[in-house]
Design a protein around this motif. Structure first.
Motif, PDB file in Angstrom:
ATOM      1  N   LEU A  75       0.828  -1.200   0.000  1.00 22.26           N
ATOM      2  CA  LEU A  75       0.000   0.000   0.000  1.00 22.26           C
ATOM      3  C   LEU A  75       0.865   1.254   0.000  1.00 22.26           C
ATOM      4  CD1 LEU A  75      -2.820   1.322   0.297  1.00 22.26           C
ATOM      5  CD2 LEU A  75      -2.557   1.092   2.776  1.00 22.26           C
ATOM      6  N   PHE A  76       1.905   1.259   0.816  1.00 24.96           N
ATOM      7  CA  PHE A  76       2.820   2.403   0.905  1.00 24.96           C
ATOM      8  C   PHE A  76       3.526   2.631  -0.429  1.00 24.96           C
ATOM      9  CE2 PHE A  76       7.166   3.955   1.621  1.00 24.96           C
ATOM     10  CZ  PHE A  76       6.905   5.161   2.246  1.00 24.96           C
ATOM     11  N   GLU A  77       3.983   1.564  -1.056  1.00 24.10           N
ATOM     12  CA  GLU A  77       4.673   1.686  -2.338  1.00 24.10           C
ATOM     13  C   GLU A  77       3.745   2.256  -3.406  1.00 24.10           C
ATOM     14  OE1 GLU A  77       8.201   0.125  -3.395  1.00 24.10           O
ATOM     15  OE2 GLU A  77       8.114   1.359  -1.584  1.00 24.10           O
ATOM     16  N   ARG A  78       2.500   1.784  -3.439  1.00 23.30           N
ATOM     17  CA  ARG A  78       1.532   2.309  -4.401  1.00 23.30           C
ATOM     18  C   ARG A  78       1.242   3.780  -4.140  1.00 23.30           C
ATOM     19  NH1 ARG A  78      -1.422  -2.451  -3.414  1.00 23.30           N
ATOM     20  NH2 ARG A  78      -3.076  -1.247  -2.396  1.00 23.30           N
ATOM     21  N   ALA A  79       1.077   4.128  -2.868  1.00 23.99           N
ATOM     22  CA  ALA A  79       0.802   5.524  -2.509  1.00 23.99           C
ATOM     23  C   ALA A  79       1.955   6.427  -2.931  1.00 23.99           C
ATOM     24  CB  ALA A  79       0.558   5.636  -1.002  1.00 23.99           C
ATOM     25  N   ASP A  80       3.173   5.956  -2.720  1.00 23.08           N
ATOM     26  CA  ASP A  80       4.353   6.733  -3.077  1.00 23.08           C
ATOM     27  C   ASP A  80       4.431   6.943  -4.592  1.00 23.08           C
ATOM     28  OD1 ASP A  80       6.380   8.043  -1.601  1.00 23.08           O
ATOM     29  OD2 ASP A  80       7.883   6.655  -2.385  1.00 23.08           O
ATOM     30  N   ARG A  81       4.178   5.873  -5.355  1.00 25.32           N
ATOM     31  CA  ARG A  81       4.209   5.978  -6.815  1.00 25.32           C
ATOM     32  C   ARG A  81       3.115   6.922  -7.314  1.00 25.32           C
ATOM     33  NH1 ARG A  81       4.875   0.340  -6.638  1.00 25.32           N
ATOM     34  NH2 ARG A  81       2.708   0.059  -7.296  1.00 25.32           N
ATOM     35  N   LEU A  82       1.922   6.779  -6.748  1.00 26.01           N
ATOM     36  CA  LEU A  82       0.806   7.609  -7.172  1.00 26.01           C
ATOM     37  C   LEU A  82       1.073   9.083  -6.912  1.00 26.01           C
ATOM     38  CD1 LEU A  82      -2.402   5.608  -6.162  1.00 26.01           C
ATOM     39  CD2 LEU A  82      -1.819   6.449  -8.437  1.00 26.01           C
ATOM     40  N   TYR A  83       1.628   9.362  -5.750  1.00 24.58           N
ATOM     41  CA  TYR A  83       1.918  10.760  -5.421  1.00 24.58           C
ATOM     42  C   TYR A  83       2.875  11.368  -6.455  1.00 24.58           C
ATOM     43  CZ  TYR A  83       3.474  14.973  -3.109  1.00 24.58           C
ATOM     44  OH  TYR A  83       3.770  16.291  -2.835  1.00 24.58           O
ATOM     45  N   LYS A  84       3.931  10.638  -6.780  1.00 27.79           N
ATOM     46  CA  LYS A  84       4.920  11.153  -7.722  1.00 27.79           C
ATOM     47  C   LYS A  84       4.319  11.333  -9.114  1.00 27.79           C
ATOM     48  CE  LYS A  84       8.755   9.133  -5.157  1.00 27.79           C
ATOM     49  NZ  LYS A  84       9.740   8.034  -5.069  1.00 27.79           N
ATOM     50  N   GLN A  85       3.427  10.409  -9.517  1.00 25.34           N
ATOM     51  CA  GLN A  85       2.788  10.513 -10.829  1.00 25.34           C
ATOM     52  C   GLN A  85       1.831  11.708 -10.880  1.00 25.34           C
ATOM     53  OE1 GLN A  85       0.990   6.673 -11.256  1.00 25.34           O
ATOM     54  NE2 GLN A  85       2.928   5.617 -11.625  1.00 25.34           N
ATOM     55  N   VAL A  86       1.039  11.854  -9.846  1.00 24.84           N
ATOM     56  CA  VAL A  86       0.083  12.968  -9.808  1.00 24.84           C
ATOM     57  C   VAL A  86       0.814  14.306  -9.715  1.00 24.84           C
ATOM     58  CG1 VAL A  86      -1.788  14.035  -8.475  1.00 24.84           C
ATOM     59  CG2 VAL A  86      -1.737  11.544  -8.798  1.00 24.84           C
ATOM     60  N   PRO A  99      -3.828   6.663   2.001  1.00 23.75           N
ATOM     61  CA  PRO A  99      -3.893   5.213   1.880  1.00 23.75           C
ATOM     62  C   PRO A  99      -4.603   4.600   3.089  1.00 23.75           C
ATOM     63  CG  PRO A  99      -1.701   5.881   2.571  1.00 23.75           C
ATOM     64  CD  PRO A  99      -2.503   7.133   2.413  1.00 23.75           C
ATOM     65  N   ARG A 100      -5.373   3.570   2.851  1.00 25.35           N
ATOM     66  CA  ARG A 100      -6.159   2.950   3.921  1.00 25.35           C
ATOM     67  C   ARG A 100      -6.103   1.438   3.791  1.00 25.35           C
ATOM     68  NH1 ARG A 100     -11.185   4.128   6.902  1.00 25.35           N
ATOM     69  NH2 ARG A 100     -12.180   2.128   7.357  1.00 25.35           N
ATOM     70  N   CYS A 101      -6.009   0.772   4.928  1.00 26.40           N
ATOM     71  CA  CYS A 101      -5.981  -0.696   4.960  1.00 26.40           C
ATOM     72  C   CYS A 101      -6.991  -1.172   6.007  1.00 26.40           C
ATOM     73  CB  CYS A 101      -4.576  -1.186   5.310  1.00 26.40           C
ATOM     74  SG  CYS A 101      -4.415  -2.991   5.403  1.00 26.40           S
ATOM     75  N   ASP A 191      -9.837 -11.571  17.856  1.00 18.83           N
ATOM     76  CA  ASP A 191     -10.685 -11.238  16.712  1.00 18.83           C
ATOM     77  C   ASP A 191      -9.850 -11.071  15.454  1.00 18.83           C
ATOM     78  OD1 ASP A 191     -13.099 -11.167  18.144  1.00 18.83           O
ATOM     79  OD2 ASP A 191     -12.770  -9.086  18.742  1.00 18.83           O
ATOM     80  N   PHE A 192      -8.685 -10.428  15.598  1.00 16.73           N
ATOM     81  CA  PHE A 192      -7.960 -10.032  14.389  1.00 16.73           C
ATOM     82  C   PHE A 192      -6.685 -10.823  14.087  1.00 16.73           C
ATOM     83  CE2 PHE A 192      -6.574  -7.065  17.755  1.00 16.73           C
ATOM     84  CZ  PHE A 192      -5.194  -7.171  17.685  1.00 16.73           C
ATOM     85  N   ILE A 193      -6.095 -11.508  15.080  1.00 18.60           N
ATOM     86  CA  ILE A 193      -4.806 -12.162  14.798  1.00 18.60           C
ATOM     87  C   ILE A 193      -4.919 -13.366  13.875  1.00 18.60           C
ATOM     88  CG2 ILE A 193      -3.733 -11.346  16.925  1.00 18.60           C
ATOM     89  CD1 ILE A 193      -4.118 -14.212  18.039  1.00 18.60           C
ATOM     90  N   PHE A 194      -6.144 -13.830  13.634  1.00 23.90           N
ATOM     91  CA  PHE A 194      -6.333 -14.950  12.708  1.00 23.90           C
ATOM     92  C   PHE A 194      -6.663 -14.475  11.297  1.00 23.90           C
ATOM     93  CE2 PHE A 194      -7.435 -16.566  16.960  1.00 23.90           C
ATOM     94  CZ  PHE A 194      -6.515 -17.591  17.066  1.00 23.90           C
ATOM     95  N   CYS A 195      -6.702 -13.161  11.126  1.00 22.50           N
ATOM     96  CA  CYS A 195      -6.987 -12.591   9.808  1.00 22.50           C
ATOM     97  C   CYS A 195      -5.715 -12.616   8.955  1.00 22.50           C
ATOM     98  CB  CYS A 195      -7.491 -11.158   9.971  1.00 22.50           C
ATOM     99  SG  CYS A 195      -7.987 -10.373   8.428  1.00 22.50           S
ATOM    100  N   ARG A 196      -5.846 -13.040   7.712  1.00 20.05           N
ATOM    101  CA  ARG A 196      -4.696 -13.094   6.793  1.00 20.05           C
ATOM    102  C   ARG A 196      -4.950 -12.330   5.498  1.00 20.05           C
ATOM    103  NH1 ARG A 196      -3.230 -14.468  10.965  1.00 20.05           N
ATOM    104  NH2 ARG A 196      -2.221 -16.411  11.618  1.00 20.05           N
ATOM    105  N   LYS A 197      -6.125 -11.732   5.384  1.00 15.05           N
ATOM    106  CA  LYS A 197      -6.456 -10.985   4.176  1.00 15.05           C
ATOM    107  C   LYS A 197      -6.878  -9.570   4.548  1.00 15.05           C
ATOM    108  CE  LYS A 197      -8.024 -15.074   1.610  1.00 15.05           C
ATOM    109  NZ  LYS A 197      -9.178 -15.710   0.915  1.00 15.05           N
ATOM    110  N   PHE A 198      -6.537  -8.622   3.665  1.00 15.58           N
ATOM    111  CA  PHE A 198      -6.815  -7.217   3.935  1.00 15.58           C
ATOM    112  C   PHE A 198      -7.388  -6.549   2.691  1.00 15.58           C
ATOM    113  CE2 PHE A 198      -3.474  -8.620   6.724  1.00 15.58           C
ATOM    114  CZ  PHE A 198      -3.805  -8.060   7.947  1.00 15.58           C
ATOM    115  N   ARG A 199      -8.064  -5.447   2.910  1.00 16.02           N
ATOM    116  CA  ARG A 199      -8.577  -4.612   1.828  1.00 16.02           C
ATOM    117  C   ARG A 199      -7.838  -3.282   1.874  1.00 16.02           C
ATOM    118  NH1 ARG A 199     -13.168  -2.724   3.179  1.00 16.02           N
ATOM    119  NH2 ARG A 199     -13.222  -3.506   5.317  1.00 16.02           N
ATOM    120  N   THR A 200      -7.423  -2.795   0.729  1.00 19.57           N
ATOM    121  CA  THR A 200      -6.704  -1.520   0.696  1.00 19.57           C
ATOM    122  C   THR A 200      -7.321  -0.579  -0.337  1.00 19.57           C
ATOM    123  OG1 THR A 200      -5.080  -2.354  -0.914  1.00 19.57           O
ATOM    124  CG2 THR A 200      -4.532  -2.565   1.431  1.00 19.57           C
ATOM    125  N   GLU A 201      -7.169   0.690  -0.081  1.00 21.38           N
ATOM    126  CA  GLU A 201      -7.612   1.695  -1.040  1.00 21.38           C
ATOM    127  C   GLU A 201      -6.775   2.952  -0.856  1.00 21.38           C
ATOM    128  OE1 GLU A 201     -11.709   2.620  -0.253  1.00 21.38           O
ATOM    129  OE2 GLU A 201     -11.198   4.017   1.348  1.00 21.38           O
TER     130      GLU A 201
END
Length: 208
Positions: A75-86, A99-101, A191-201
């Protein structure tokens, strides 16, 4: 893990969870956020009990932290690339990258307690109407141009981890988002330590 499952299936925990489900369902369209204490009481009961068996949970704590860190790095890498492109296109304008996860929409398949009502409980726990400090997702950190990934996930502190008093985790480089989930939100540890999938935007804001 049987001991953990027994704690999570304890009568008191189940009664509180039933009340959470009835309150969440019954207050749709109304202000159910006044009942946040239901989530907090459940969290305190579960955490107090399961931390007696921290050694049993250690691998899942470490794995969750690792997988979340990987998701946040992408997510951080995408945010960094997007910022530079914009920035190249929208010169002389104010650009903000948010960025949000979030935890996945689906109830964790690895959770020791499974059942028909678990997805409904998962939706209730993740609703920011009463789990207010989950409003910004797991990271709850801001991106700014030029920052390092270590700053983004809170590994720029000394010592470089957020163990929150979890004695056996002192050698695991727990990132700030783990601290945010464990200490600030209404989620119980299990509740959360068994989670292995995330949503990002990523939200891009451009102003004159």
């Amino acid at each position: 893990m049987d001991k953990i499952k027994a704690i999570l299936e304890d009568y008191a925990v189940k009664m509180i969870e039933n009340e959470i489900l009835m309150t969440f369902d019954g207050y749709k369209g109304r202000d159910y956020s006044k009942h946040e204490e239901l989530l907090l009481i459940r969290k305190e009961i579960i955490n107090h009990q399961v931390l007696r068996y921290e050694d049993v949970l250690l691998n899942d704590i470490a794995r969750f932290n690792e997988v979340m860190r990987e998701a946040l790095y992408k997510l951080f890498e995408r945010a960094d690339r997007l910022y530079k492109q914009v920035e190249m296109v929208e010169k002389d304008k104010k650009i903000r990258i948010r960025p949000r996860c979030d935890l996945d929409y689906k109830y964790p398949e690895l959770h020791p307690v499974q059942g028909e009502d678990r997805q409904d409980l998962w939706c209730a726990l993740g609703d920011t109407g009463w789990n207010v400090l989950y409003e910004d997702g797991v990271n709850n950190t801001c991106y700014r141009p030029g920052m390092s990934f270590e700053e983004f996930v809170g590994l720029d502190v000394t010592p470089p981890y957020w163990d929150d008093g979890l004695g056996l985790c002192k050698d695991i480089p727990l990132i700030y988002p783990f601290h945010n989930m464990y200490d600030h939100t209404c989620y119980a540890l299990t509740d959360f330590i068994f989670c292995r999938k995330f949503r990002t935007e990523i939200v891009i804001e451009i102003s004159e």
